[in-house]
Every structure is written in structure tokens, then in C-alpha cells.
Design a protein around this motif. Structure first.
Motif, PDB file in Angstrom:
ATOM      1  N   ARG A  78      -9.872  -3.137  -0.984  1.00  7.93           N
ATOM      2  CA  ARG A  78      -8.772  -3.986  -1.436  1.00  7.93           C
ATOM      3  C   ARG A  78      -7.403  -3.315  -1.259  1.00  7.93           C
ATOM      4  NH1 ARG A  78     -10.237  -6.210  -7.291  1.00  7.93           N
ATOM      5  NH2 ARG A  78      -8.635  -7.730  -6.743  1.00  7.93           N
ATOM      6  N   VAL A  79      -7.322  -2.351  -0.347  1.00  8.10           N
ATOM      7  CA  VAL A  79      -6.058  -1.629  -0.144  1.00  8.10           C
ATOM      8  C   VAL A  79      -4.914  -2.589   0.157  1.00  8.10           C
ATOM      9  CG1 VAL A  79      -4.830  -0.007   1.338  1.00  8.10           C
ATOM     10  CG2 VAL A  79      -7.139   0.520   0.576  1.00  8.10           C
ATOM     11  N   ASP A  80      -5.103  -3.503   1.102  1.00  7.47           N
ATOM     12  CA  ASP A  80      -4.032  -4.428   1.475  1.00  7.47           C
ATOM     13  C   ASP A  80      -3.625  -5.311   0.300  1.00  7.47           C
ATOM     14  OD1 ASP A  80      -3.933  -3.424   4.020  1.00  7.47           O
ATOM     15  OD2 ASP A  80      -5.222  -4.968   4.884  1.00  7.47           O
ATOM     16  N   GLU A  81      -4.608  -5.728  -0.488  1.00  6.96           N
ATOM     17  CA  GLU A  81      -4.319  -6.578  -1.642  1.00  6.96           C
ATOM     18  C   GLU A  81      -3.496  -5.816  -2.686  1.00  6.96           C
ATOM     19  OE1 GLU A  81      -6.775  -9.282  -4.919  1.00  6.96           O
ATOM     20  OE2 GLU A  81      -7.848  -8.278  -3.274  1.00  6.96           O
ATOM     21  N   ILE A  82      -3.819  -4.550  -2.894  1.00  6.01           N
ATOM     22  CA  ILE A  82      -3.070  -3.723  -3.838  1.00  6.01           C
ATOM     23  C   ILE A  82      -1.631  -3.560  -3.376  1.00  6.01           C
ATOM     24  CG2 ILE A  82      -2.848  -1.405  -4.806  1.00  6.01           C
ATOM     25  CD1 ILE A  82      -5.924  -1.224  -4.731  1.00  6.01           C
ATOM     26  N   ILE A  83      -1.448  -3.307  -2.089  1.00  4.73           N
ATOM     27  CA  ILE A  83      -0.097  -3.126  -1.557  1.00  4.73           C
ATOM     28  C   ILE A  83       0.712  -4.411  -1.705  1.00  4.73           C
ATOM     29  CG2 ILE A  83       1.227  -2.707   0.554  1.00  4.73           C
ATOM     30  CD1 ILE A  83      -1.048  -0.801   1.394  1.00  4.73           C
ATOM     31  N   ARG A  84       0.103  -5.557  -1.420  1.00  4.72           N
ATOM     32  CA  ARG A  84       0.823  -6.832  -1.589  1.00  4.72           C
ATOM     33  C   ARG A  84       1.192  -7.063  -3.048  1.00  4.72           C
ATOM     34  NH1 ARG A  84      -3.085  -8.653   2.083  1.00  4.72           N
ATOM     35  NH2 ARG A  84      -4.273  -9.628   0.393  1.00  4.72           N
ATOM     36  N   TRP A  85       0.299  -6.727  -3.953  1.00  8.49           N
ATOM     37  CA  TRP A  85       0.548  -6.895  -5.393  1.00  8.49           C
ATOM     38  C   TRP A  85       1.790  -6.113  -5.831  1.00  8.49           C
ATOM     39  CZ3 TRP A  85      -1.709  -2.829  -8.924  1.00  8.49           C
ATOM     40  CH2 TRP A  85      -1.331  -3.035 -10.256  1.00  8.49           C
ATOM     41  N   LEU A  86       1.967  -4.920  -5.309  1.00 11.50           N
ATOM     42  CA  LEU A  86       3.061  -4.054  -5.735  1.00 11.50           C
ATOM     43  C   LEU A  86       4.321  -4.211  -4.889  1.00 11.50           C
ATOM     44  CD1 LEU A  86       1.010  -0.808  -6.444  1.00 11.50           C
ATOM     45  CD2 LEU A  86       2.039  -2.330  -8.129  1.00 11.50           C
ATOM     46  N   SER A  87       4.355  -5.181  -3.981  1.00 11.44           N
ATOM     47  CA  SER A  87       5.470  -5.243  -3.027  1.00 11.44           C
ATOM     48  C   SER A  87       6.344  -6.479  -3.098  1.00 11.44           C
ATOM     49  CB  SER A  87       4.902  -5.115  -1.600  1.00 11.44           C
ATOM     50  OG  SER A  87       4.220  -3.889  -1.433  1.00 11.44           O
ATOM     51  N   PRO A  88       6.392  -7.246  -4.188  1.00 14.77           N
ATOM     52  CA  PRO A  88       7.332  -8.379  -4.198  1.00 14.77           C
ATOM     53  C   PRO A  88       8.776  -7.871  -4.183  1.00 14.77           C
ATOM     54  CG  PRO A  88       6.398  -8.054  -6.375  1.00 14.77           C
ATOM     55  CD  PRO A  88       5.640  -7.150  -5.452  1.00 14.77           C
ATOM     56  N   CYS A 108       8.621  -2.104  -7.685  1.00 13.75           N
ATOM     57  CA  CYS A 108       7.934  -0.880  -7.291  1.00 13.75           C
ATOM     58  C   CYS A 108       8.590  -0.307  -6.040  1.00 13.75           C
ATOM     59  CB  CYS A 108       6.454  -1.158  -7.030  1.00 13.75           C
ATOM     60  SG  CYS A 108       5.479   0.336  -6.738  1.00 13.75           S
ATOM     61  N   THR A 109       9.204   0.873  -6.190  1.00 15.97           N
ATOM     62  CA  THR A 109       9.875   1.530  -5.069  1.00 15.97           C
ATOM     63  C   THR A 109       9.070   2.695  -4.518  1.00 15.97           C
ATOM     64  OG1 THR A 109      11.116   2.878  -6.655  1.00 15.97           O
ATOM     65  CG2 THR A 109      12.178   0.881  -5.848  1.00 15.97           C
ATOM     66  N   GLY A 110       8.018   3.089  -5.222  1.00 15.42           N
ATOM     67  CA  GLY A 110       7.126   4.125  -4.733  1.00 15.42           C
ATOM     68  C   GLY A 110       5.709   3.589  -4.749  1.00 15.42           C
ATOM     69  N   PRO A 111       5.372   2.688  -3.799  1.00 15.67           N
ATOM     70  CA  PRO A 111       4.096   1.960  -3.858  1.00 15.67           C
ATOM     71  C   PRO A 111       2.895   2.832  -3.516  1.00 15.67           C
ATOM     72  CG  PRO A 111       5.234   1.461  -1.828  1.00 15.67           C
ATOM     73  CD  PRO A 111       6.171   2.316  -2.635  1.00 15.67           C
ATOM     74  N   VAL A 112       1.730   2.235  -3.661  1.00 10.69           N
ATOM     75  CA  VAL A 112       0.483   2.917  -3.320  1.00 10.69           C
ATOM     76  C   VAL A 112       0.527   3.425  -1.884  1.00 10.69           C
ATOM     77  CG1 VAL A 112      -1.960   2.522  -2.855  1.00 10.69           C
ATOM     78  CG2 VAL A 112      -0.950   1.674  -4.969  1.00 10.69           C
ATOM     79  N   ASP A 113       0.128   4.662  -1.700  1.00 14.37           N
ATOM     80  CA  ASP A 113       0.032   5.253  -0.361  1.00 14.37           C
ATOM     81  C   ASP A 113      -1.331   4.881   0.213  1.00 14.37           C
ATOM     82  OD1 ASP A 113      -0.347   6.860   1.864  1.00 14.37           O
ATOM     83  OD2 ASP A 113       0.691   8.579   0.988  1.00 14.37           O
ATOM     84  N   PRO A 114      -1.383   4.011   1.225  1.00 19.81           N
ATOM     85  CA  PRO A 114      -2.679   3.576   1.744  1.00 19.81           C
ATOM     86  C   PRO A 114      -3.516   4.721   2.290  1.00 19.81           C
ATOM     87  CG  PRO A 114      -0.893   2.890   3.202  1.00 19.81           C
ATOM     88  CD  PRO A 114      -0.260   3.403   1.955  1.00 19.81           C
ATOM     89  N   GLU A 115      -2.860   5.762   2.817  1.00 18.05           N
ATOM     90  CA  GLU A 115      -3.620   6.890   3.355  1.00 18.05           C
ATOM     91  C   GLU A 115      -4.393   7.599   2.241  1.00 18.05           C
ATOM     92  OE1 GLU A 115      -4.045   7.652   6.496  1.00 18.05           O
ATOM     93  OE2 GLU A 115      -2.865   5.881   7.008  1.00 18.05           O
ATOM     94  N   LEU A 116      -3.748   7.715   1.071  1.00 17.86           N
ATOM     95  CA  LEU A 116      -4.441   8.349  -0.049  1.00 17.86           C
ATOM     96  C   LEU A 116      -5.636   7.516  -0.490  1.00 17.86           C
ATOM     97  CD1 LEU A 116      -1.500   9.686  -2.270  1.00 17.86           C
ATOM     98  CD2 LEU A 116      -3.073  11.005  -0.850  1.00 17.86           C
ATOM     99  N   LEU A 117      -5.441   6.192  -0.539  1.00 14.65           N
ATOM    100  CA  LEU A 117      -6.558   5.341  -0.948  1.00 14.65           C
ATOM    101  C   LEU A 117      -7.685   5.386   0.076  1.00 14.65           C
ATOM    102  CD1 LEU A 117      -4.970   2.125  -2.500  1.00 14.65           C
ATOM    103  CD2 LEU A 117      -6.227   3.940  -3.655  1.00 14.65           C
ATOM    104  N   LEU A 118      -7.318   5.378   1.331  1.00 14.43           N
ATOM    105  CA  LEU A 118      -8.351   5.382   2.375  1.00 14.43           C
ATOM    106  C   LEU A 118      -9.141   6.679   2.374  1.00 14.43           C
ATOM    107  CD1 LEU A 118      -6.371   3.623   5.239  1.00 14.43           C
ATOM    108  CD2 LEU A 118      -8.298   2.705   3.933  1.00 14.43           C
ATOM    109  N   ARG A 119      -8.529   7.764   1.900  1.00 14.94           N
ATOM    110  CA  ARG A 119      -9.262   9.026   1.787  1.00 14.94           C
ATOM    111  C   ARG A 119      -9.957   9.138   0.428  1.00 14.94           C
ATOM    112  NH1 ARG A 119      -4.423  11.332   3.964  1.00 14.94           N
ATOM    113  NH2 ARG A 119      -3.975  12.329   1.966  1.00 14.94           N
ATOM    114  N   ARG A 120      -9.917   8.050  -0.343  1.00 18.09           N
ATOM    115  CA  ARG A 120     -10.546   8.002  -1.665  1.00 18.09           C
ATOM    116  C   ARG A 120      -9.946   9.041  -2.612  1.00 18.09           C
ATOM    117  NH1 ARG A 120     -15.542   5.382  -0.522  1.00 18.09           N
ATOM    118  NH2 ARG A 120     -15.282   4.366   1.480  1.00 18.09           N
ATOM    119  N   ALA A 121      -8.650   9.365  -2.467  1.00 18.24           N
ATOM    120  CA  ALA A 121      -8.031  10.332  -3.380  1.00 18.24           C
ATOM    121  C   ALA A 121      -7.982   9.733  -4.772  1.00 18.24           C
ATOM    122  CB  ALA A 121      -6.631  10.686  -2.898  1.00 18.24           C
TER     123      ALA A 121
END
Length: 249
Positions: A78-88, A108-121
Motif C-alpha cells: 500500500r505504499v502508493d496509497e500511503i503517499i497519496r493519503w499524506l500528499s493533499p 505533510c511536508t516530510g512525507p513517507v519515503d517510499p524507498e524506506l518502506l520498500l526496504r521494510r524499514a
């Protein structure tokens, strides 16, 4: 996703972080609200001139979030969904269980880093730039006053920008703490929104700024406030509704 009691969380734009398996490890106020001041040097004067316009700079809230191990697979999907949620690209309601009686408006000016999520950090920081005020949930409810006078007490210590709802018909005079406005051609209800600085028909929501005469909009000062309505030129004043929007820094 099941929400487990006892986890710290934040809620943004109507959605809880726990819906994505994200809990809060730590909340920090990383930039506090400061008054906007101008310091001006005056020739021939030792002391600088200090000018303030009464406004405050934005503040920042940072959440260090973590994901529960058993939910990492779902977060991964759900990475893309999380990013959309935090990006209005607008201010949205931001609340958390650290301060349950208040909420803020933030982006939100410092949103989720997709690379961190993709590495399961497990951990990363989310930064929200916010309106300098925090708002009381209790002060966001409509208070109804039968009759033509309302007395309301502001305990927060800061001016509030309310919504005043005037019920009646025809021409009505609204007075708040001695300042008055005339409202013409009221059908059933007319709303004055002091934060948005606009007047609307209370039933349709259509703009009704042309029906309001008088400068500015009502302000609820710290301490006691008196709101009165009265019919003029045959108008009928019925009752008052107030969303006070209590707030504090």
C-alpha cells in the motif's frame, strides 16, 4: 486492518495511521509558533523599534513512525496509497492521541519515503507544517441559544474566529461585543464565518456577502463575550448559533 488498542497514532485528513499499520514511536514539536515581529533601527535612537502585526508563524510537528512487523507485508502493498493519503495540497485536520482534546490544521511536508518502506524499514519521520494554533474539539461544536442574546466565555486566552449563525427573517442587526452588522433579506438563517471572512445562506450554502453591511467579522475575545440579534425594519430575530472555534498556541 484491525486497530489494536494502546498504540499511539495520528489521524490526518480523516484517516488513522493505524489503518496503514503505522504507529507513533515519538512526537516532537520541531518548530514552535513565534510571533511575527519586525525589528527596525531608528537613526538617533539607541533602542530599535519593534513592530508586530499580531500574527504568528507556522509551527512544525514531527512524528517518528514505525510499522508493526506482522503488518509489513500489507504496508509494502500500500505504499502508493500511503503517499497519496499524506500528499493533499491543502491544510487538513491533524490529530493524535497525545493531545486528544485538540487538533491542528496541517500539511505533510516530510512525507513517507517510499524507498524506506520498500526496504521494510521500521522507522522514519513525518513532518507536518501546521497552522500556529491548535483548536479545541469542544469548541468546534455548534452551541444553540434560544432567544436574542447569547453570552459565551472564552477560556483559552486567545481570540477566536467563530461561525455565527443568525436565525430569523428580513433585516436583522447582529452585535458582538459592541460591534454591529446589518444582515438584509434573511430567509431563515444566515452564517458569518470569521475565519474564511465570508457570509453564506445558512440553508443553501450560497454566497451572501452582499447581504452583510459592516466592516470585518466577529471575534470572540478572551473572557466573556456578548452576542445579540434584533429585528429591524420589520425583520424578525429568532435565535443564535455559534461555533466558537476555541484555539490556543
Amino acid at each position: 486492518m484491525q486497530v489494536v488498542a494502546g498504540r499511539s497514532y495520528f489521524k490526518f485528513n480523516g484517516v488513522s495511521s493505524l489503518d496503514f499499520g503505522l504507529g507513533i514511536e515519538e512526537k516532537k514539536i520541531t518548530k514552535r509558533a513565534r510571533k511575527r515581529l519586525s525589528i527596525i533601527s531608528v537613526p538617533g535612537r539607541s533602542q530599535d523599534y519593534v513592530y508586530g502585526d499580531g500574527t504568528w508563524e507556522n509551527m512544525e510537528v514531527t512524528y517518528r513512525v514505525w510499522c508493526v512487523s506482522k503488518e509489513k507485508d500489507e504496508i509494502f502493498q500500500r505504499v502508493d496509497e500511503i503517499i497519496r493519503w499524506l500528499s493533499p495540497e491543502k491544510y487538513c485536520v491533524l490529530a493524535d492521541n497525545y493531545d486528544p482534546e485538540y487538533f491542528r490544521y496541517g500539511v505533510c511536508t516530510g512525507p513517507v519515503d517510499p524507498e524506506l518502506l520498500l526496504r521494510r524499514a521500521a522507522r522514519q519521520e513525518l513532518v507536518f507544517t501546521c497552522d500556529p494554533y491548535k483548536y479545541s474539539w469542544a469548541g468546534n461544536q455548534v452551541l444553540r441559544f434560544r432567544g436574542t442574546t447569547a453570552k459565551i466565555h472564552n477560556l483559552e486566552g486567545y481570540e477566536a474566529l467563530p461561525v455565527i449563525r443568525v436565525y430569523g427573517a428580513g433585516s436583522i442587526k447582529l452585535t458582538v461585543n459592541g460591534q454591529s452588522w446589518t444582515l438584509a433579506n434573511v430567509a431563515t438563517r444566515i452564517d458569518l464565518d470569521s475565519a474564511a471572512m465570508r457570509t453564506t445562506d445558512g440553508l443553501t450554502g450560497n454566497a451572501a456577502d452582499s447581504k452583510k453591511t459592516g466592516s470585518g467579522y466577529p471575534v470572540l475575545v478572551p473572557g466573556e463575550n456578548t452576542v445579540t440579534i434584533s429585528g429591524i425594519s420589520g425583520g424578525i430575530a429568532d435565535q443564535i448559533g455559534i461555533i466558537p472555534r476555541w484555539r490556543r498556541i
